[in-house]
Design an enzyme around this catalytic site. Structure first.
Site, PDB file in Angstrom:
ATOM      1  N   CYS A  86    -137.714-116.814  32.808  1.00  0.00           N
ATOM      2  CA  CYS A  86    -137.406-115.594  32.122  1.00  0.00           C
ATOM      3  C   CYS A  86    -138.650-114.822  32.067  1.00  0.00           C
ATOM      4  CB  CYS A  86    -136.544-115.873  31.063  1.00  0.00           C
ATOM      5  SG  CYS A  86    -135.765-114.104  30.533  1.00  0.00           S
ATOM      6  N   CYS A 135    -131.574-110.365  34.163  1.00  0.00           N
ATOM      7  CA  CYS A 135    -132.243-110.202  32.942  1.00  0.00           C
ATOM      8  C   CYS A 135    -131.585-109.247  32.043  1.00  0.00           C
ATOM      9  CB  CYS A 135    -133.682-110.360  33.069  1.00  0.00           C
ATOM     10  SG  CYS A 135    -134.482-110.076  31.496  1.00  0.00           S
TER      11      CYS A 135
END
Length: 438
Positions: free
Chosen positions: A202, A381
């Site tokens: 991430c 995301c």
């Protein structure tokens, strides 16, 4: 009369829940479950995180009689997308914690140990206690490891003290990060937010933390703020159009980017961070320092024949085809999740699209057939920009934006609905995924 997404909060919540379900399933209607395949195949999955658990749950429904074994010592399952919320004081530490056993299917074998050695030529895995586990098919779902030892002067017990945070280390450390970050939002001063030069899970998380702490501090009325984001290269994000959007937002928010600055050392006593730069080492004082460590494959993968030492900067990611996720040398080995050596895909959203691809190719091998299932690098995301606002960015290997809701959710707009996708819908979507229901 046209429908307005801004009509009511209830409408937003309903839409977010429905949108989360659609993201989870990838379609509006569920396909009929295929007839289970009879097989005696021995399948070993290394790792009981999101990827390994999701695959195990799906395979138990597709295969009748298979011997499925998961090897992983972790008793707790961590919902890692929640760490950013915990580190901003928006959720408690236990928000991200559940029990591994709760998610695993009942009709598999769970060996609660670490894998110590993989022999892909002999088709076996050896655990730390010396157990030898033979397999017909091996799935690598180990996740990655955080190499904090690469940062000179850093110790884990520093997190939460003397202005140091690091949300990646786990839910308890994310909560400790808020102890340090929360003080900074009240006192202000120089804030430094870092990311490593390695591939990482991430890549938006360090940016989310930067935006959230800035937003919380400004809403608290703190004016003595000097917030700095340390980019590891000459961009702020791997996708150029997103990088440019972030550059614009940083300018609007008076967040200073420093390019090609990689954290090298920290002196907690003096509150000084040292960065490797193109012009040599540079020291910067701080009042708050958020550390994201270098990340790499676990030793059991790095020390095996399943990785190419010359690739991925020696970080040891499993060498697989980026579309099939099948190993390039051992055709009965697959990798899914963070451990897979692919250009993009170290997010939970990527796992959702990778797992069915591995499932189909593995089953094709068992049945002696072929599959055209392909992973295109999809990564998502919900990039939080402030409390109550986020951009839902989705992209593929070619850096194309791939929005799930075109015409409804603009990927580069800071929207409340995108925030609700993160804060409300995402966890339910994640839970459905690891149960094998999405």
């Amino acid at each position: 009369m046209t429908h307005s997404l801004t009509a009511t909060r209830r409408g937003f919540l309903s839409f977010a829940a429905g949108a989360g379900a659609l993201v989870a399933t990838g379609a509006g209607t569920a396909a009929a479950a295929p007839t289970p395949i009879n097989t005696k195949a021995r399948i070993v999955i290394l790792g009981a995180g999101a990827a390994g658990t999701a695959l195990a749950n799906r395979l138990t429904r597709r295969l009748n009689g298979a011997e499925i074994t998961i090897i992983d010592p972790r008793k707790e399952h961590w919902y890692q997308p929640g760490f950013s919320l915990i580190a901003a004081g928006l959720k408690p530490a236990d928000y991200s914690v559940s029990q591994t056993a709760h998610w695993l299917p009942k009709n598999i074998t769970w060996i609660s140990e670490r894998a110590a050695e993989i022999d892909p030529d002999g088709n076996k895995v050896t655990t730390e206690s010396g157990k030898s586990i033979p397999y017909d098919f091996l799935v690598l779902a180990t996740g990655l490891v955080l190499n904090y030892s690469a940062i000179e002067g850093f110790e884990m017990d520093m997190i939460g003290k003397d202005g140091i945070g690091s949300l990646y280390a786990g839910p308890d450390y994310a909560a400790k990060t808020w102890e340090a970050a929360g003080r900074y939002t009240e006192d202000g001063g120089v804030g430094i937010f870092t990311r490593p030069a390695t591939e990482m899970k991430c890549a938006g998380a360090p940016i989310k933390h930067t935006f959230l702490i800035d937003d919380i501090a400004r809403k608290a009325g703190t004016t003595k703020l000097d917030i700095n984001y340390m980019a590891h290269n000459k961009g702020l994000f791997g996708v150029p159009i997103i990088s440019e959007k972030l550059r614009m937002l940083f300018g609007q928010r008076e967040i200073t980017p420093h390019y090609s600055h990689v954290l090298k050392a920290v002196d907690a006593g003096k509150k000084v961070a040292t960065f490797a730069t193109e012009n040599g080492d540079a020291e910067m004082p701080y009042d708050y320092l958020h550390i994201v460590p270098p990340q790499q494959a676990p030793d059991v993968i790095r020390n095996s024949a399943l990785t190419d030492p010359g690739s991925w900067d020696g970080r040891g990611w499993a060498t697989v085809d980026k579309h099939t996720l099948q190993h390039t040398f051992f055709d009965n080995v697959f990798a899914v999740g963070d451990i897979a050596g692919v250009p993009k895909g170290k997010t939970a959203a990527s796992v959702k699209w990778q797992v069915p691809v591995v499932e189909e190719h593995l089953i094709a091998q068992i049945t002696g057939s072929k599959s055209d299932a392909s992973y295109n690098g999809y990564t998502s995301c919900p990039l939080i920009t402030r409390v109550g606002r986020a951009m839902l960015i989705e992209f593929d290997y070619d850096n194309n934006l791939t929005p799930s809701f075109p015409g409804v959710i603009a990927p580069l707009e800071e929207l409340w609905i995108s925030w609700l996708m993160k804060e409300v819908a995402l966890k339910a979507t994640y839970n459905a995924m690891i149960r094998g229901d999405a």
